[in-house]
Each structure stands twice: as structure tokens, then as C-alpha cells.
Design a protein around this motif. Structure first.
Motif, PDB file in Angstrom:
ATOM      1  N   ILE A 108       0.959  -1.736   0.187  1.00  0.00           N
ATOM      2  CA  ILE A 108      -0.048  -0.155  -0.171  1.00  0.00           C
ATOM      3  C   ILE A 108       0.885   1.348   0.121  1.00  0.00           C
ATOM      4  O   ILE A 108       2.002   1.056   1.063  1.00  0.00           O
ATOM      5  N   GLY A 109       0.146   2.540  -0.815  1.00  0.00           N
ATOM      6  CA  GLY A 109       1.614   3.407  -1.075  1.00  0.00           C
ATOM      7  C   GLY A 109       1.439   4.244  -0.379  1.00  0.00           C
ATOM      8  O   GLY A 109      -0.004   4.442   0.255  1.00  0.00           O
ATOM      9  N   LEU A 110       1.518   5.266   0.546  1.00  0.00           N
ATOM     10  CA  LEU A 110       1.608   6.775   0.628  1.00  0.00           C
ATOM     11  C   LEU A 110       0.186   7.166   1.257  1.00  0.00           C
ATOM     12  O   LEU A 110       0.252   7.565   1.418  1.00  0.00           O
ATOM     13  N   ASP A 111       0.114   7.339  -0.837  1.00  0.00           N
ATOM     14  CA  ASP A 111      -1.871   7.483  -0.459  1.00  0.00           C
ATOM     15  C   ASP A 111      -2.472   6.875  -0.099  1.00  0.00           C
ATOM     16  O   ASP A 111      -3.448   6.853  -1.000  1.00  0.00           O
ATOM     17  N   GLY A 112      -2.321   5.232   0.180  1.00  0.00           N
ATOM     18  CA  GLY A 112      -3.531   4.445   0.793  1.00  0.00           C
ATOM     19  C   GLY A 112      -3.945   3.516  -0.174  1.00  0.00           C
ATOM     20  O   GLY A 112      -4.793   2.552  -0.047  1.00  0.00           O
ATOM     21  N   GLY A 113      -3.505   3.721  -1.181  1.00  0.00           N
ATOM     22  CA  GLY A 113      -3.926   2.794  -2.424  1.00  0.00           C
ATOM     23  C   GLY A 113      -2.535   1.777  -2.567  1.00  0.00           C
ATOM     24  O   GLY A 113      -1.800   1.720  -2.257  1.00  0.00           O
ATOM     25  N   VAL A 114      -3.585   0.576  -2.784  1.00  0.00           N
ATOM     26  CA  VAL A 114      -3.320  -0.690  -3.249  1.00  0.00           C
ATOM     27  C   VAL A 114      -2.406  -0.589  -4.878  1.00  0.00           C
ATOM     28  O   VAL A 114      -3.105  -0.828  -5.190  1.00  0.00           O
ATOM     29  N   LYS A 115      -1.073  -1.328  -4.696  1.00  0.00           N
ATOM     30  CA  LYS A 115       0.323  -0.764  -5.480  1.00  0.00           C
ATOM     31  C   LYS A 115       0.770  -2.115  -5.610  1.00  0.00           C
ATOM     32  O   LYS A 115       1.342  -1.980  -7.154  1.00  0.00           O
ATOM     33  N   GLU A 126      12.978  -6.839  -5.052  1.00  0.00           N
ATOM     34  CA  GLU A 126      11.905  -6.388  -5.946  1.00  0.00           C
ATOM     35  C   GLU A 126      11.041  -6.052  -5.176  1.00  0.00           C
ATOM     36  O   GLU A 126      10.618  -5.057  -5.916  1.00  0.00           O
ATOM     37  N   LEU A 127      10.733  -5.605  -4.268  1.00  0.00           N
ATOM     38  CA  LEU A 127      10.238  -4.928  -3.562  1.00  0.00           C
ATOM     39  C   LEU A 127      10.650  -3.079  -3.805  1.00  0.00           C
ATOM     40  O   LEU A 127       9.743  -2.403  -3.330  1.00  0.00           O
ATOM     41  N   PHE A 128      11.614  -3.404  -3.652  1.00  0.00           N
ATOM     42  CA  PHE A 128      11.751  -1.524  -3.342  1.00  0.00           C
ATOM     43  C   PHE A 128      12.496  -1.305  -4.862  1.00  0.00           C
ATOM     44  O   PHE A 128      12.184   0.164  -4.656  1.00  0.00           O
ATOM     45  N   ALA A 129      12.285  -2.206  -5.524  1.00  0.00           N
ATOM     46  CA  ALA A 129      12.009  -1.379  -6.873  1.00  0.00           C
ATOM     47  C   ALA A 129      10.965  -1.345  -7.819  1.00  0.00           C
ATOM     48  O   ALA A 129      10.897   0.256  -8.097  1.00  0.00           O
ATOM     49  N   ILE A 130      10.080  -2.169  -7.168  1.00  0.00           N
ATOM     50  CA  ILE A 130       8.507  -1.426  -7.116  1.00  0.00           C
ATOM     51  C   ILE A 130       8.359  -0.016  -6.688  1.00  0.00           C
ATOM     52  O   ILE A 130       8.183   1.331  -7.194  1.00  0.00           O
ATOM     53  N   PRO A 135       6.381   7.588  -8.362  1.00  0.00           N
ATOM     54  CA  PRO A 135       6.918   8.685  -8.348  1.00  0.00           C
ATOM     55  C   PRO A 135       7.213   9.390  -6.686  1.00  0.00           C
ATOM     56  O   PRO A 135       7.953  10.350  -7.041  1.00  0.00           O
ATOM     57  N   MET A 136       6.096   9.127  -6.339  1.00  0.00           N
ATOM     58  CA  MET A 136       6.666  10.194  -4.912  1.00  0.00           C
ATOM     59  C   MET A 136       8.193   9.739  -3.996  1.00  0.00           C
ATOM     60  O   MET A 136       8.762  10.336  -3.852  1.00  0.00           O
ATOM     61  N   ARG A 137       8.735   8.089  -3.947  1.00  0.00           N
ATOM     62  CA  ARG A 137       9.738   7.759  -4.004  1.00  0.00           C
ATOM     63  C   ARG A 137      10.653   8.985  -4.481  1.00  0.00           C
ATOM     64  O   ARG A 137      12.223   8.917  -3.914  1.00  0.00           O
ATOM     65  N   ARG A 138      10.846   8.742  -5.941  1.00  0.00           N
ATOM     66  CA  ARG A 138      11.476   8.862  -6.693  1.00  0.00           C
ATOM     67  C   ARG A 138      11.551  11.036  -6.197  1.00  0.00           C
ATOM     68  O   ARG A 138      12.853  11.743  -6.521  1.00  0.00           O
ATOM     69  N   SER A 139      10.797  11.498  -6.021  1.00  0.00           N
ATOM     70  CA  SER A 139      10.557  12.624  -5.473  1.00  0.00           C
ATOM     71  C   SER A 139      11.537  12.912  -4.158  1.00  0.00           C
ATOM     72  O   SER A 139      12.227  13.681  -4.055  1.00  0.00           O
TER      73      SER A 139
END
Length: 144
Positions: A108-115, A126-130, A135-139
Motif C-alpha cells: 500500500i502506497g503513501l496515498d493509501g492505494g494498493v500498489k 523486487e519490492l524495493f524496485a517497485i 513517483p513519490m519515492r523518486r521525489s
């Protein structure tokens, strides 16, 4: 009267489980490790070992882990090295494992959505690559 009491308990149960995830929104990414059983499921044990071997990466990515069983859940203490007590509640299990798979991981991402959802253990790489591709992680990385 009994009906009202049952209704009230159901509402409280729903609020508790949604608050569990909601309280982390915009603060943490969440990995749900869902299993029918905690001792005899090999995928569950493998996933917990993978997590234990990569704690620094989880902390760096603001990733917390909940272990979820059919009738209870708990937060793994990645940064504190202490696991929280089990909380009796089946809502997280039924919400994120509708098909009642024997094992499942849900990111689940920072926005609460299932990723991401998987029915097998996922490696930290693999998890870290995802996560690192989000976009938020790249920021976050660009700000460092």
C-alpha cells in the motif's frame, strides 16, 4: 437491543481496521503479510525472513509491515525490533484477502492505494524496485 449492540460492535470493528491503515497515509508505505496461519505456512515464514534480512531498506523507504491472520493482526517492529501485541480483528484480512488465499502480500502506497499484490513471497530487491519506481519515492530521492 441485541441487534443494536451487534450493529455498534460491527461499526467499531470497521472503524478500527480502517483507522489502522488510514493513520499511516502520507507517512508510511505499508506491506501487509497475510496468511491463514502463522506457524505452518512456508511462504509466510519465508516472507518474514526476507523482511528481517533487509530492515534498513524498509526503514529507508518508510515501509512498515503488518502481519495479518484471519482473526488478528499486528505491526512488526522494524525500527524498534519489538513486535506489537496482536489485535483481534478480522476486517484487514477480509478487506485485503477477499478470495481467502492461503498467503498474500499487499503493498500500500503513501496515498493509501494498493500498489502491488502477490500470492507468493516477494524479495526485498523486487519490492524495493517497485517502490523506488513510484513517483513519490523518486521525489524523495531527488530531495536528498
Amino acid at each position: 437491543m441485541k441487534f443494536l449492540l451487534l450493529l455498534l460492535c460491527s461499526i467499531i470493528s470497521l472503524m478500527t481496521s480502517s483507522q489502522t491503515i488510514e493513520k499511516h497515509r502520507w507517512e508510511n508505505r505499508i506491506l501487509l503479510v497475510i496468511s491463514e496461519e502463522n506457524n505452518s505456512n512456508e511462504e509466510y515464514s519465508n516472507q518474514l525472513q526476507v523482511i528481517n534480512d533487509s530492515l534498513e531498506g524498509y526503514t529507508e523507504r518508510k515501509l512498515i509491515v503488518y502481519t495479518v491472520l484471519p482473526n488478528k493482526y499486528r505491526l512488526l517492529g522494524i525500527t524498534t525490533n519489538q513486535e506489537a501485541n496482536w489485535i483481534k480483528n478480522s476486517k484487514l484480512y477480509s478487506t485485503y484477502n477477499e478470495n481467502k488465499k492461503p498467503f498474500k502480500v499487499v503493498l500500500i502506497g503513501l496515498d493509501g492505494g494498493v500498489k502491488e499484490e502477490r500470492n507468493a513471497a516477494i524479495s526485498s530487491e523486487e519490492l524495493f524496485a517497485i517502490i523506488d519506481g513510484m513517483p513519490m519515492r523518486r521525489s524523495e530521492l531527488n530531495r536528498k
